[in-house]
Design a protein around this motif. Structure first.
Motif, PDB file in Angstrom:
ATOM      1  N   GLY A  66       1.051  -1.307  -0.100  1.00  0.00           N
ATOM      2  CA  GLY A  66      -0.012   0.011   0.168  1.00  0.00           C
ATOM      3  C   GLY A  66       0.839   1.309   0.008  1.00  0.00           C
ATOM      4  N   GLY A  67       2.069   1.196  -0.196  1.00  0.00           N
ATOM      5  CA  GLY A  67       3.022   2.348  -0.139  1.00  0.00           C
ATOM      6  C   GLY A  67       3.353   2.930  -1.677  1.00  0.00           C
ATOM      7  N   VAL A  68       3.627   4.180  -1.471  1.00  0.00           N
ATOM      8  CA  VAL A  68       3.677   4.861  -2.836  1.00  0.00           C
ATOM      9  C   VAL A  68       5.367   4.482  -3.512  1.00  0.00           C
ATOM     10  N   SER A  69       5.622   4.653  -4.500  1.00  0.00           N
ATOM     11  CA  SER A  69       6.785   4.572  -5.141  1.00  0.00           C
ATOM     12  C   SER A  69       7.151   5.877  -5.898  1.00  0.00           C
ATOM     13  N   MET A  70       8.432   6.295  -6.030  1.00  0.00           N
ATOM     14  CA  MET A  70       8.773   7.481  -6.531  1.00  0.00           C
ATOM     15  C   MET A  70      10.322   7.201  -7.253  1.00  0.00           C
ATOM     16  N   TRP A  71      10.404   7.793  -8.543  1.00  0.00           N
ATOM     17  CA  TRP A  71      11.639   7.584  -9.355  1.00  0.00           C
ATOM     18  C   TRP A  71      11.705   8.916  -9.811  1.00  0.00           C
ATOM     19  N   CYS A  72      12.889   9.736  -9.133  1.00  0.00           N
ATOM     20  CA  CYS A  72      13.137  11.085  -9.718  1.00  0.00           C
ATOM     21  C   CYS A  72      14.643  10.993 -10.491  1.00  0.00           C
ATOM     22  N   GLU A  73      14.641  11.363 -11.888  1.00  0.00           N
ATOM     23  CA  GLU A  73      15.858  11.165 -12.678  1.00  0.00           C
ATOM     24  C   GLU A  73      16.368  12.736 -12.913  1.00  0.00           C
ATOM     25  N   LEU A  74      17.643  12.950 -12.754  1.00  0.00           N
ATOM     26  CA  LEU A  74      18.130  14.236 -13.186  1.00  0.00           C
ATOM     27  C   LEU A  74      19.333  13.824 -14.114  1.00  0.00           C
ATOM     28  N   CYS A  75      19.597  14.782 -14.939  1.00  0.00           N
ATOM     29  CA  CYS A  75      20.956  14.627 -16.063  1.00  0.00           C
ATOM     30  C   CYS A  75      21.924  15.524 -15.228  1.00  0.00           C
ATOM     31  N   GLN A  76      23.087  15.061 -14.734  1.00  0.00           N
ATOM     32  CA  GLN A  76      23.929  16.093 -13.830  1.00  0.00           C
ATOM     33  C   GLN A  76      24.451  17.192 -14.684  1.00  0.00           C
ATOM     34  N   GLY A  77      24.882  16.899 -15.814  1.00  0.00           N
ATOM     35  CA  GLY A  77      25.336  17.936 -16.874  1.00  0.00           C
ATOM     36  C   GLY A  77      24.438  19.399 -16.998  1.00  0.00           C
TER      37      GLY A  77
END
Length: 284
Positions: free
Chosen positions: A50-61
């Motif tokens: 019952g938990g949420v999931s998160m995936w956040c992606e950033l390009c370091q450049g």
């Protein structure tokens, strides 16, 4: 295992701070995955529980002027850290007018991310403010727990309305019910509904548009073969939806959601160099 990075450009720094503030609103603790080209912030509360999931992606450049990292080994050139994003958010609050911000992985008494903020000064010498943020190093054997969630085989994918509008609707509904039904079809229509013993409220959105998802092998997904007017729906925890809408400071250029009927709602917020995915499981 080494990591050091530097941000000089103020616009990049403020943008990075907004992303971290968003993460801090969505997760009390999260995993920071560092690779040569990207940073990932991951929350993987088991959806089955019952938990949420998160995936956040950033390009370091697109954020950092300097970025150096050496992973745990040559063939596994990555670092996985557990941290409290609120601590990083607080450290960056002192950097709003900084000349530069340096972030470095250190290990004096315990593993820490050291955030060194160089502030402008009236004299020739600059002022430095340093924050040490405790982190936990996640061992290699646990890395598979933090892989990117696959996009579910959804019934309907639809662009979201203006997030501010959606937020104000959900905030009003939150006072009436603990759960909300999101339903949408392939004709660009989406409804937000609450139903209790005393009241039934529905907000209708039209002409939102549906993203063109093409499958790589050319096969039909369940979305492509369904009736355009047929609604897919999921009942979710209204507080979790409100948390996403109130917390996001990414200001996405594109926002959409995928609905797997009665199973999960998958939100995707895109802004040039940042993508944020958020999964809210359906209530039984």
């Amino acid at each position: 295992m080494r990591f050091r990075a530097k941000i000089v450009d103020l616009a990049c720094l403020n943008h990075f701070s907004r992303v971290i503030n968003t993460i801090a609103r969505l997760a009390k603790t999260c995993t920071l995955r560092l690779t040569v080209g990207k940073l990932y912030f991951i929350l993987s509360d088991k959806v089955a529980n019952g938990g949420v999931s998160m995936w956040c992606e950033l390009c370091q450049g697109n954020f950092f002027d300097e970025f150096q990292m050496e992973g745990v080994a040559a063939e596994h050139n990555e670092i996985y850290l557990e941290l409290v994003p609120e601590n990083l958010s607080r450290a960056l609050k002192s950097a709003q007018s900084a000349k530069a911000v340096k972030i470095k992985l250190t290990n004096k008494h315990c593993p820490c991310l050291r955030v060194a903020v160089e502030l402008p000064s009236l004299t020739s010498s600059s002022r430095m403010v340093t924050h040490d943020i405790p982190v936990g190093v996640i061992p290699r054997r646990l890395w598979n727990d933090f892989r990117e969630p696959s996009v579910p085989d959804f019934d309907v994918s639809i662009y979201l309305p203006v997030l501010k509008t959606m937020k104000s609707v959900v905030e009003r509904m939150k006072n009436l019910s603990n759960s909300i039904v999101i339903e949408a079809n392939l004709s660009g229509e989406m409804n937000l509904k609450i139903e209790t013993d005393l009241v039934s409220v529905t907000t209708h959105f039209k002409d939102l548009g549906n993203p063109p998802w093409g499958s790589e092998d050319g096969s039909q997904s369940s979305a492509q073969s369904r009736d355009l007017e047929s609604m897919a729906e999921a009942r979710i925890d209204i507080k979790k939806l409100q948390q996403l809408l109130a917390g996001q400071q990414v200001n996405p250029t594109k926002a959409l959601c995928n609905i797997v009927s009665k199973r999960i709602v998958h939100f995707i917020l895109l802004h040039e160099d940042v993508s944020l995915q958020y999964f809210i499981p359906a209530l039984a």
